[in-house]
Design an enzyme around this catalytic site. Structure first.
Site, mmCIF file in Angstrom:
data_model
loop_
_atom_site.group_PDB
_atom_site.id
_atom_site.type_symbol
_atom_site.label_atom_id
_atom_site.label_comp_id
_atom_site.label_asym_id
_atom_site.label_seq_id
_atom_site.Cartn_x
_atom_site.Cartn_y
_atom_site.Cartn_z
ATOM 1 N N LYS A 143 -6.844 5.799 11.002
ATOM 2 C CA LYS A 143 -6.532 5.494 12.408
ATOM 3 C C LYS A 143 -7.130 6.540 13.348
ATOM 4 C CE LYS A 143 -2.250 3.722 10.546
ATOM 5 N NZ LYS A 143 -1.810 4.712 9.523
ATOM 6 N N ASP A 188 -2.796 3.896 2.988
ATOM 7 C CA ASP A 188 -2.796 3.934 4.453
ATOM 8 C C ASP A 188 -2.816 5.389 4.922
ATOM 9 O OD1 ASP A 188 -2.199 2.276 7.056
ATOM 10 O OD2 ASP A 188 -0.966 4.094 7.140
ATOM 11 N N GLY A 232 0.841 -1.201 0.000
ATOM 12 C CA GLY A 232 0.000 0.000 0.000
ATOM 13 C C GLY A 232 0.869 1.240 0.000
ATOM 14 N N LEU A 233 0.235 2.380 -0.258
ATOM 15 C CA LEU A 233 0.964 3.661 -0.201
ATOM 16 C C LEU A 233 0.853 4.227 1.210
ATOM 17 C CD1 LEU A 233 2.383 5.986 -1.885
ATOM 18 C CD2 LEU A 233 0.135 7.095 -1.847
ATOM 19 N N GLY A 234 2.001 4.489 1.841
ATOM 20 C CA GLY A 234 2.011 5.174 3.132
ATOM 21 C C GLY A 234 1.847 6.671 2.920
ATOM 22 N N TYR A 239 -2.101 12.512 10.570
ATOM 23 C CA TYR A 239 -1.166 12.887 9.503
ATOM 24 C C TYR A 239 -1.520 14.267 8.927
ATOM 25 C CZ TYR A 239 0.056 7.891 9.624
ATOM 26 O OH TYR A 239 0.427 6.630 10.011
ATOM 27 N N HIS A 275 -4.707 4.053 16.874
ATOM 28 C CA HIS A 275 -3.351 4.406 16.418
ATOM 29 C C HIS A 275 -2.273 4.036 17.441
ATOM 30 C CE1 HIS A 275 -1.348 7.427 13.451
ATOM 31 N NE2 HIS A 275 -0.510 6.483 13.799
#
Ligand code: A2P
Length: 318
Positions: free
Chosen positions: A77, A43, A16-18, A48, A110
């Site tokens: 999360k 993700d 997946g792409l972080g 973030y 998280h």
């Protein structure tokens, strides 16, 4: 794309792409490049601070017909300031609004650390809740409610150790379906991985490349480098690939989902192409005996003098 499979048959693409550390001005384009390159797993997390931009990119991708919602796997999360039972579902609804989605595929607690409402990063004792104030079982009850309401297809946790996972398994109606933790050759976490495999909990590896783009304040002096490690470089040259591809492939070969972060178009494609790297048993053995043990995300930002939490609340003893 290889996938890992939940007990109900749902699949999560293994790479997946972080999006941690991807800035609002960069993440929109990164998500679109990733979807164009063939990523079907993104993700995210509320903390973030970029979910609105990710949401704009998803909206664009759907409108342009690049991909359909049901073909994407989206994780987010729950932040530490929303652990009270009444706060979990509203926090998830805020994330859904930002991401412009009706449901998530996966929602994770998280961290096993609780802050008072509205606190981004607790600094003073008053800004923290303890486990006595907000037991993890209460937060998990909120996660179960979110799943039962259909707001997320799957629920799990991040940064939990064996005893905390066991606590949730004992207290809850639904067992955690996913554990997301730091995993790479410097931190293989075999005991934790084996526990999860025995209990049917799937795993996702974060910081697979060592998260070299962390803020300087969260880095220690003389950190070892995964991307510059001699064993990793030797395997990269053996297979004619990059060090990053060896590191992504390492998780794939352990049947662990992996979320390398990049905002660069070539590296986004390169990381997905790691699926083609065929590490053999001897290669995996070399990585298992790499000779360096290191945790990049040590959690000490939650365990300072003012905090009721200790590092033993977070990590497994290896
Ligand atoms: P960039 O976003 O400019 O590509 P992690 O996934 O462990 O958090 O690591 C992310 C860091 O690794 C970022 O600095 C990212 O930079 C960099 N990175 C991502 N993909 C690669 C790659 N294929 N080769 C080298 N560095 C990479």
């Amino acid at each position: 794309m290889k996938s890992i499979t939940f007990s109900n048959g749902d699949q999560m693409p293994i790479i997946g792409l972080g999006t941690w550390k991807s800035k609002p001005g960069e993440v929109y384009q990164a998500v679109l490049w990733a979807i164009e390159a063939g990523y079907r797993h993104i993700d995210c997390a509320a903390i973030y601070d970029n979910e609105k931009e990710v949401g704009n990119a998803l909206d664009k991708a759907f409108k342009d017909g690049l991909v359909k919602r049901e073909d994407l796997f989206i994780t987010s999360k729950l932040w530490n300031s929303n652990h009270r039972l009444d706060d979990v579902v509203p926090a998830l609804k805020k994330t859904l609004k930002d991401l412009q989605l009706d449901y998530l595929d996966l929602y994770l607690i998280h961290w096993p650390v609780s802050f008072k409402k509205g606190v981004s990063f607790a600094q003073t004792r008053e800004e923290f809740y303890t486990y006595g104030d907000v037991p993890l079982a209460q937060t998990w009850e909120g996660m179960e409610e979110a799943k039962n309401l259909g707001l997320t297809k799957h629920i799990g946790v991040s940064n939990f150790n064996i005893s905390k996972l066991q606590e949730i398994i004992n207290s809850g109606t639904i067992a955690p379906e996913m554990l997301q933790v730091e995993l790479h050759p410097f931190l293989p976490q075999n005991k934790l991985v084996n526990f999860c495999k025995e209990k049917g909990i799937l795993l996702t590896a974060y910081s697979p490349l060592g998260s070299g783009d962390r803020a300087a304040s969260s880095k220690k002096a003389n950190e070892p480098s995964l991307l510059e490690n001699e064993t990793v470089k030797e395997l990269a040259s053996k297979h004619g690939v990059t060090a990053a591809q060896v590191l992504v492939s390492y998780s794939v070969h352990r049947d662990i989902a992996v979320i390398p972060k990049s905002v660069n178009q070539d590296r986004i494609s390169q990381n997905l192409a790691s699926i083609e790297v065929n590490l053999d048993e001897a290669d995996m053995e070399k990585l298992a005996n790499i000779g360096t043990a290191y945790r990049f995300i040590d959690g000490s930002f939650f365990t300072g003098a003012q905090s009721p939490y200790k590092l033993t609340d977070l990590w497994e003893k290896e």
